[in-house]
Scaffold this motif. Structure first.
Motif, PDB file in Angstrom:
ATOM      1  N   ASN A  10       0.837  -1.194   0.000  1.00  0.00           N
ATOM      2  CA  ASN A  10       0.000   0.000   0.000  1.00  0.00           C
ATOM      3  C   ASN A  10       0.873   1.246   0.000  1.00  0.00           C
ATOM      4  OD1 ASN A  10      -1.989   1.903   0.263  1.00  0.00           O
ATOM      5  ND2 ASN A  10      -2.608   1.284   2.321  1.00  0.00           N
ATOM      6  N   THR A  11       0.720   2.090  -0.997  1.00  0.00           N
ATOM      7  CA  THR A  11       1.511   3.323  -1.081  1.00  0.00           C
ATOM      8  C   THR A  11       0.791   4.519  -0.487  1.00  0.00           C
ATOM      9  OG1 THR A  11       0.642   3.771  -3.289  1.00  0.00           O
ATOM     10  CG2 THR A  11       2.730   2.551  -3.148  1.00  0.00           C
ATOM     11  N   ASN A  12      -0.376   4.316   0.047  1.00  0.00           N
ATOM     12  CA  ASN A  12      -1.131   5.396   0.658  1.00  0.00           C
ATOM     13  C   ASN A  12      -1.633   4.967   2.036  1.00  0.00           C
ATOM     14  OD1 ASN A  12      -2.369   7.813   0.986  1.00  0.00           O
ATOM     15  ND2 ASN A  12      -4.173   7.308  -0.241  1.00  0.00           N
ATOM     16  N   SER A  14      -2.942   5.064   5.708  1.00  0.00           N
ATOM     17  CA  SER A  14      -3.746   6.058   6.394  1.00  0.00           C
ATOM     18  C   SER A  14      -4.193   5.508   7.730  1.00  0.00           C
ATOM     19  CB  SER A  14      -4.960   6.436   5.544  1.00  0.00           C
ATOM     20  OG  SER A  14      -5.753   5.293   5.322  1.00  0.00           O
TER      21      SER A  14
END
Length: 141
Positions: A10-12, A14
């Motif tokens: 996952n590059t985002n 949160s």
């Protein structure tokens, strides 16, 4: 297995993971700054107190006080996430002065320390302290 691969790639990120990472990052970074650079300016852990360089030729008392506060007091603000973005500014003033003025012509192995501290505190300037901070508590409605 798919969920694990998604988490790893996952590059985002949160939510909770980002906030925990910001908490750990700012606590460890600021603790290291205090221990490695702040305490030796007071003579703690060394034979003699470190002399603070004055490349901008400021009044000596102001220069020494500013460097001491930037290496001892403001990192504590960052640890607690209290006015984090403001607390980072004097730290950056010292680290960026160290990199661009004091160590500019030195070897990479000498100037890498102020460079890395500057990058890390610039990151905190842009990201903020995260959910686990006094800043977050103060801004909750």
């Amino acid at each position: 297995m798919k969920k694990l691969i998604h988490i790893i790639t996952n590059t985002n990120p949160s939510g909770k993971l980002t906030d925990i990472a910001l908490l750990v990052f700012r606590v460890l970074l600021s603790t290291e700054l205090i221990v490695a650079h702040g305490l030796k300016k007071l003579g703690i852990g060394v034979a003699e107190a470190e002399q603070v360089p004055n490349p901008l030729h400021l009044p000596e008392a102001f220069n020494s006080l500013f460097a001491d506060v930037a290496n001892l007091v403001f990192p504590v603000f960052v640890i607690f996430g209290f006015f984090t973005r403001v607390a980072v500014l004097p730290i950056l003033a010292v680290t960026l002065t160290g990199y661009f003025i004091l160590h500019w012509n030195d070897a990479l192995l000498v100037k890498d320390t102020p460079f890395m501290y500057s990058l890390c505190y610039l990151f905190l300037l842009f990201m903020g302290a995260g959910r686990y901070s006094v800043d977050n508590f103060l801004t909750k409605k």
